[in-house]
Design a protein around this motif. Structure first.
Motif, short mmCIF file in Angstrom:
data_model
loop_
_atom_site.label_atom_id
_atom_site.label_comp_id
_atom_site.label_asym_id
_atom_site.label_seq_id
_atom_site.Cartn_x
_atom_site.Cartn_y
_atom_site.Cartn_z
N TYR A 166 0.83 -1.20 0.00
CA TYR A 166 0.00 0.00 0.00
C TYR A 166 0.87 1.25 0.00
CZ TYR A 166 -2.78 3.81 1.93
OH TYR A 166 -3.37 5.04 2.14
N GLU A 167 1.92 1.24 0.81
CA GLU A 167 2.82 2.40 0.86
C GLU A 167 3.45 2.67 -0.51
OE1 GLU A 167 7.19 3.35 2.65
OE2 GLU A 167 5.74 2.52 4.09
N HIS A 168 3.92 1.62 -1.19
CA HIS A 168 4.51 1.78 -2.53
C HIS A 168 3.47 2.27 -3.53
CE1 HIS A 168 8.46 0.27 -1.61
NE2 HIS A 168 7.98 -0.86 -1.12
N GLY A 174 2.06 9.48 -6.34
CA GLY A 174 2.49 10.86 -6.07
C GLY A 174 2.10 11.37 -4.69
N LYS A 175 1.64 10.48 -3.82
CA LYS A 175 1.26 10.88 -2.46
C LYS A 175 2.50 10.92 -1.57
CE LYS A 175 -3.06 10.84 -3.74
NZ LYS A 175 -3.76 12.10 -3.99
N SER A 176 2.47 11.77 -0.57
CA SER A 176 3.62 11.91 0.33
C SER A 176 3.60 10.85 1.42
CB SER A 176 3.61 13.30 0.98
OG SER A 176 2.52 13.40 1.88
#
Length: 418
Positions: A166-168, A174-176
């Protein structure tokens, strides 16, 4: 509270307090605890006459035509026992929650998020509830990329590998990492709640060393230098709107970094002589056992702003600044506070652009106050008390975002005992 005993503390009863027009009475599930001595009746979909209930439930061997009804009542009673036996100690509120939802709902991510958002809205935590909603939408998009429906996602599916993927996914979109951190922290809360309610075993908790570590993002500097503060204070607004925005920004700064929500919730009775005393709205529903009233001594500037923008009513319970209405519901009040904060931010940014200053927001007033205290040799304990932080870790997080000059000034002052 006590665990439900095996001595007929859960049973099916005929509620004879009010007979229905058809001559029958409703069948209720009765739960009784001896310590504390308490009884509650829960409705079922069944209703019988006294004779029917006796033939179905009170006899040892019901006739064939009554066997199905007896089996259905037994199923209700057995399910209630199953739920009650999971609770140690027994709690009626948790019992009701578990009893009246589907078995799988207790670990269904969508259901648990909707439930949590309802709880937060009932506590007037609209912003936090909205954050949970945004997190859930984010998880839904990730599930779609994995060819899975969010409605099917269970806590058992969310492990270290799922969270890393999910993090990747978020970074690729383009989310921080700050956004990732905010969203997965809501999942930590959901897991902790499910574990506390015995819906899932602690071993399934996917966060921590050797599992998934929530991204730690360093704070960005959100404080003006003393030179920038002086420049902003002396800047001339070009419109009444800019003047009002500047007034409230510096009122926040002058009053221990009080945030806009707390400013707008101030009542006349909170002002006494040369000080205001209030509880932070943010902590009222989360720190009830350790509520600390914040006292702010008013300087001449803060007093002038109150006089300038104060409402007409002098009633003790009337709001000092007439932006909200006493009859506003939580959502309407939240929207008004949000709109007023946006108003300040829009116009303070215009002043900053015209004066070659960093683009700031109301949040900078709070950080700038904290920074100014440190620059003048104030202690962390004083900053913690002034900001209304319940934990020193929160205050230290503010300091972690300060610039190197501020840190150096603090180091130089710390041994100044004069």
């Amino acid at each position: 509270m006590s665990k439900v005993s095996v001595d007929n503390s859960i049973s099916m009863v005929l509620d004879k307090r009010r007979k229905k027009k058809n001559g029958k009475f409703p069948v209720k599930l009765r739960v009784f605890t001896s310590t504390p001595r308490k009884q509650k009746l829960y409705p079922t979909r069944f209703e019988f006459s006294e004779e029917e209930f006796s033939c179905i439930w009170e006899t040892v061997r019901p006739r064939t035509k009554y066997k199905q009804a007896r089996q259905l009542l037994q199923a209700i009673e057995q399910n209630a026992w199953s739920v009650a036996n999971e609770l140690e100690p027994f709690d009626f509120e948790l019992f009701e929650k578990k009893l009246f939802r589907k078995r799988r709902d207790g670990t269904n991510v969508s259901y648990l998020y909707e439930e949590r958002m309802d709880e937060l809205r009932s506590m007037d935590k609209i912003n936090t509830s909205n954050n949970y909603g945004l997190a859930l939408k984010s998880f839904e998009k990730f599930c779609e990329s994995e060819k899975k429906k969010i409605e099917e996602l269970s806590l058992f599916d969310v492990n270290g590998n799922w969270l890393s993927k999910y993090e990747h996914f978020m970074v690729d979109q383009g989310k921080s990492l700050t956004t990732v951190s905010i969203y997965v922290r809501t999942l930590k809360t959901i897991f902790n709640k499910a574990i506390a309610e015995k819906e899932i075993e602690p071993g399934y908790f996917p966060f921590g060393k050797g599992k998934y570590l929530v991204p730690k993002v360093s704070n960005k500097k959100k404080a003006l230098t003393k030179e920038q503060l002086k420049q902003l204070f002396e800047a001339r607004p070009k419109s009444p709107q800019e003047e009002k925005a500047k007034d409230f920004w510096f009122f926040s700064f002058a009053c221990n970094g009080i945030n806009i929500k707390d400013i707008l919730l101030l009542k006349n009775r909170d002002i006494e002589d040369d000080k205001i005393s209030f509880y932070r709205a943010k902590t009222i529903s989360t720190s009830k056992g350790n509520l600390k009233k914040i006292t702010v001594y008013l300087n001449s500037f803060a007093k002038d702003i109150i006089s300038k923008h104060r409402g007409k009513s002098i009633a003790p319970d009337a709001l000092v600044f007439p932006v909200l209405e006493g009859y506003d519901d939580p959502v309407k009040r939240h929207n008004k506070i949000k709109n007023f904060t946006r108003f300040i931010n829009q116009h303070i940014k215009k002043i900053c652009k015209d004066n070659d200053l960093p683009i700031i927001s109301t949040y900078w007033a709070r950080h700038s106050f904290a920074t100014s205290v440190i620059r003048k040799g104030g202690s962390m304990e004083f900053v913690q008390e002034s900001l209304g932080h319940s934990s020193m870790d929160t205050t230290k997080a503010y300091f972690a975002g300060f610039d190197d000059n501020t840190k150096k000034e603090f180091a130089d002052q710390i041994m100044n005992f004069g």
